[in-house]
Design an enzyme around this catalytic site. Structure first.
Site, PDB file in Angstrom:
ATOM      1  N   GLU A 174      -3.146  -4.579  -3.152  1.00 52.72           N
ATOM      2  CA  GLU A 174      -3.778  -5.357  -4.248  1.00 52.72           C
ATOM      3  C   GLU A 174      -3.550  -4.861  -5.499  1.00 52.72           C
ATOM      4  O   GLU A 174      -3.396  -5.303  -6.630  1.00 52.72           O
ATOM      5  CB  GLU A 174      -5.132  -6.156  -4.067  1.00 52.72           C
ATOM      6  N   CYS A 190     -10.392  -4.646   0.138  1.00 57.10           N
ATOM      7  CA  CYS A 190     -11.699  -3.717   0.264  1.00 57.10           C
ATOM      8  C   CYS A 190     -12.536  -3.895  -0.940  1.00 57.10           C
ATOM      9  O   CYS A 190     -12.155  -4.546  -1.860  1.00 57.10           O
ATOM     10  CB  CYS A 190     -10.964  -2.384   0.122  1.00 57.10           C
ATOM     11  N   ASN A 239       0.713  -1.348  -0.147  1.00 52.44           N
ATOM     12  CA  ASN A 239       0.031  -0.106  -0.108  1.00 52.44           C
ATOM     13  C   ASN A 239       0.905   1.362   0.035  1.00 52.44           C
ATOM     14  O   ASN A 239       1.832   1.258   0.643  1.00 52.44           O
ATOM     15  CB  ASN A 239      -0.959   0.141   1.142  1.00 52.44           C
ATOM     16  N   CYS A 260     -10.867  -2.920  -4.384  1.00 46.26           N
ATOM     17  CA  CYS A 260     -10.001  -3.975  -4.963  1.00 46.26           C
ATOM     18  C   CYS A 260     -10.750  -5.183  -5.459  1.00 46.26           C
ATOM     19  O   CYS A 260     -10.381  -5.649  -6.586  1.00 46.26           O
ATOM     20  CB  CYS A 260      -9.016  -4.133  -3.758  1.00 46.26           C
ATOM     21  N   GLU A 316       0.304   5.357   0.706  1.00 43.80           N
ATOM     22  CA  GLU A 316      -0.596   6.260   0.997  1.00 43.80           C
ATOM     23  C   GLU A 316      -0.213   7.435   0.466  1.00 43.80           C
ATOM     24  O   GLU A 316       0.994   7.790   0.151  1.00 43.80           O
ATOM     25  CB  GLU A 316      -0.606   6.280   2.626  1.00 43.80           C
TER      26      GLU A 316
HETATM   27  N1  THU Z   1      -5.482  -1.584   2.529  1.00 45.05           N
HETATM   28  C1  THU Z   1      -4.559  -2.378   1.681  1.00 45.05           C
HETATM   29  O1  THU Z   1      -3.543  -2.110   0.947  1.00 45.05           O
HETATM   30  N2  THU Z   1      -5.175  -3.511   1.440  1.00 45.05           N
HETATM   31  C2  THU Z   1      -6.388  -4.097   1.726  1.00 45.05           C
HETATM   32  O2  THU Z   1      -7.028  -5.184   1.667  1.00 45.05           O
HETATM   33  C3  THU Z   1      -6.904  -3.204   3.027  1.00 45.05           C
HETATM   34  C4  THU Z   1      -6.673  -1.997   3.320  1.00 45.05           C
HETATM   35  C5  THU Z   1      -4.491  -0.463   2.890  1.00 45.05           C
HETATM   36  C6  THU Z   1      -5.062   1.005   2.588  1.00 45.05           C
HETATM   37  C7  THU Z   1      -4.485   2.013   3.411  1.00 45.05           C
HETATM   38  O3  THU Z   1      -3.287   2.201   3.042  1.00 45.05           O
HETATM   39  C8  THU Z   1      -4.380   1.184   4.624  1.00 45.05           C
HETATM   40  O4  THU Z   1      -4.528  -0.304   4.324  1.00 45.05           O
HETATM   41  C9  THU Z   1      -5.507   1.424   5.715  1.00 45.05           C
HETATM   42  O5  THU Z   1      -6.702   1.027   5.264  1.00 45.05           O
END
Ligand code: THU
Length: 137
Positions: A59, A90, A46, A93, A48
């Site tokens: 993902e 989520c 991830n 995704c 941000e």
């Molecule tokens: N996040 C993911 O990368 N994948 C997931 O399946 C759930 C959430 C990330 C997004 C954000 O950077 C952090 O987790 C908190 O939501």
């Protein structure tokens, strides 16, 4: 690596990618690894953003990397976080996974040695997809 293989190698790739997560706002680090049918593995973490809404999940990073390198057919996706249970992708995704990977296996794992494999059709029942667009007048 083939569909019948144990997912440990893919989970390890996702775990390794998790180490690259850029998550200064949530501090929630996620790694993903996508296995193409030709055996290639594409990883993601991830990433941000200070605007929050532009954050990219692990993902989707893995999928976009794979697509941008020509991969079009996929077998499995592993997702790793450091939670007590197992996280699932989520909603956004799930839609992207369905569009580009279809009904693949999704291997959920944590840093505590737990894992579970689900199918995309169970994670996204009755999906909207390109099939409906054919019905436009
Ligand atoms: N996040 C993911 O990368 N994948 C997931 O399946 C759930 C959430 C990330 C997004 C954000 O950077 C952090 O987790 C908190 O939501």
């Amino acid at each position: 690596m083939s569909a019948s293989d144990a997912p440990e190698q893919l989970i390890d790739a996702a775990r390794n990618a998790r180490g690259f997560a850029i998550a200064p706002y949530s501090r929630f680090r996620v790694g993903a690894a996508l296995e193409a049918t030709d055996g290639r593995i594409f990883t993601g973490c991830n990433v941000e953003n200070a605007t929050y809404g532009l954050t990219m999940c692990a993902e989707r990073v893995a999928i976009l990397k794979a697509l941008s390198e020509g991969a079009r057919s996929f077998r499995r996706l592993a997702v790793v976080a450091d939670t007590e249970g197992l996280i699932t992708p989520c909603g956004a995704c799930r839609q992207i996974i369905w569009e580009f990977c279809g009904d693949i296996a999704v291997v959920l794992a944590n840093e505590r040695g737990q894992s579970e494999t689900l199918q995309m059709r169970d994670l996204l029942p009755r999906p909207f997809d390109a099939g409906y667009l054919k019905d436009a007048p």
